[in-house]
Design an enzyme around this catalytic site. Structure first.
Site, short mmCIF file in Angstrom:
data_model
loop_
_atom_site.label_atom_id
_atom_site.label_comp_id
_atom_site.label_asym_id
_atom_site.label_seq_id
_atom_site.Cartn_x
_atom_site.Cartn_y
_atom_site.Cartn_z
N LEU A 95 0.87 -1.17 0.00
CA LEU A 95 0.00 0.00 0.00
C LEU A 95 0.91 1.22 0.00
O LEU A 95 1.92 1.24 0.70
CB LEU A 95 -0.91 0.04 1.24
CG LEU A 95 -2.08 -0.95 1.32
CD1 LEU A 95 -2.85 -0.73 2.62
CD2 LEU A 95 -3.01 -0.82 0.13
N ASP A 96 0.55 2.22 -0.79
CA ASP A 96 1.35 3.44 -0.85
C ASP A 96 1.44 4.11 0.52
O ASP A 96 0.56 3.95 1.38
CB ASP A 96 0.76 4.44 -1.85
CG ASP A 96 0.90 3.98 -3.28
OD1 ASP A 96 1.69 3.06 -3.53
OD2 ASP A 96 0.22 4.56 -4.15
N PHE A 97 2.47 4.89 0.69
CA PHE A 97 2.68 5.69 1.90
C PHE A 97 1.42 6.46 2.28
O PHE A 97 1.04 6.51 3.46
CB PHE A 97 3.85 6.65 1.62
CG PHE A 97 4.02 7.75 2.63
CD1 PHE A 97 4.54 7.48 3.89
CD2 PHE A 97 3.68 9.06 2.32
CE1 PHE A 97 4.71 8.51 4.82
CE2 PHE A 97 3.85 10.08 3.24
CZ PHE A 97 4.37 9.80 4.50
N SER A 98 0.73 7.03 1.30
CA SER A 98 -0.42 7.91 1.57
C SER A 98 -1.74 7.17 1.68
O SER A 98 -2.75 7.76 2.02
CB SER A 98 -0.53 8.97 0.46
OG SER A 98 0.66 9.69 0.33
N THR A 99 -1.74 5.87 1.38
CA THR A 99 -2.98 5.09 1.37
C THR A 99 -3.20 4.39 2.70
O THR A 99 -2.28 3.82 3.28
CB THR A 99 -2.93 4.04 0.24
OG1 THR A 99 -2.65 4.68 -1.00
CG2 THR A 99 -4.24 3.28 0.13
#
Length: 325
Positions: A95-99
């Site tokens: 999962l992305d850093f921002s997700t």
């Protein structure tokens, strides 16, 4: 169990088949992540599924990055750290850093291998919630844009659509989009959507939403550094189903995009209720589970698919990657 851990009583998604709206809501904090702030959705001998906080990396080799999911897990479950891996835990996907949202972690090598095969064979069902800029005209869309690495100077940290300048090695990518609600965020028109990735490319959902000119609210990178007002990027891994043969995992990480949790989000018109999605996606899986539980014919009990040497080698290579420096 360490008392300081933040435990959330989230029932298995299948238990809510008859009443999807009964999934217990978690008070989503608008504060940054911390070591203590860990939400566990599922925990067994082989797997942990956490509700990842927004703006926190899964892991990091940088000494100064203290706040990661890896460090949270080490803090709360020191006895589960695997010294045979670099990070101590085997993350089944990214999962992305921002997700934010559902993230599955395997607790041993065998469990990681079983999960790997489900992802490799595209048996995993994932669904994300997002707020996107503007009013999405079509209620249902299939976003079909090949995605490649952006080699343009200053954008090498980004992905891009095929045909864009500097787009290298684009690969087929598809995402199903369903409009849930129309509304406004801080007074600007936005649409709440459900995103179901059919492929698993880096930044796929962010790139696809940007490609149809509806970037995700708060996506600083794919808004070309213009959308920097919201406190987070509004992308959340809501539903995860991994059909493991002995231990199927099915979880819901509760919806953080509610006006009761973020007063800047003002829904105005519901188009497709989220509960309907749950009913539609859980019923076929319940039927499949029921059919799998029926006794197998005697002539088929001893037959099983033979795994090729190439498949074994691919799995072994994937598992070995967890030991790399």
């Amino acid at each position: 169990m360490i008392a300081s851990a933040r435990w959330v009583e989230t029932r298995d998604a299948q238990a809510d088949l008859n009443d999807p709206g009964a999934v217990l809501q978690e008070k989503v904090s608008m504060e940054p992540a911390s070591l203590e702030n860990l939400s566990v959705l599922h925990h067994s001998e082989n797997y942990i599924v956490v509700n990842k906080h927004w703006d926190i990396r899964i892991d990091s080799k940088m000494w100064y990055e203290k706040q990661t999911v890896q460090s949270q897990l080490k803090h709360h479950f020191p006895e589960l750290v695997d010294p045979g891996t670099y990070y101590g835990f085997r993350f089944c996907h990214q999962l992305d850093f921002s997700t934010s949202g559902a993230l599955c972690v395997a607790l041993n090598k065998a469990a990681a291998g079983h999960a790997y095969r489900c992802f490799k064979e595209r048996l995993v069902t994932k669904a994300y919630l997002a707020l996107v800029r503007g009013t999405v005209a079509e209620e249902r869309m299939t976003l079909d844009f090949a995605i490649g690495k952006n080699t343009t100077e200053g954008k090498t940290h980004m992905m891009c659509n095929e045909g864009a300048e500097g787009c290298e090695n684009p690969k087929p990518s598809q995402t199903e989009l369903t409009v849930l609600e129309y509304g406004a965020y801080e007074g600007d028109p936005v649409t709440k959507v459900l995103l179901q990735p059919l492929t698993g490319r880096t930044h796929q959902l962010r790139v696809h939403c940007s490609a149809i000119h509806h970037p995700i609210v708060g996506d600083y990178t794919y808004s070309l550094r213009t959308d920097n007002t919201p406190y987070r990027m509004m992308l959340h891994a809501y539903f995860l189903h991994i059909p493991l043969e002995k231990e199927p995992i099915q979880v819901i990480a509760s919806d953080p995009f509610l006006p009761s949790l973020d007063s800047k989000w003002a829904p105005q018109r519901c188009v497709n209720p989220l509960d309907d999605f749950l009913k539609n996606i859980l019923k076929p899986q319940a039927e499949m589970k029921e059919s799998q539980e029926k006794p197998e014919p005697a002539h088929r009990r001893n037959s099983s698919p033979v795994e090729s040497e190439e498949q074994k080698a691919q799995c072994q290579q994937w598992l070995c990657e967890w030991n790399l420096d």
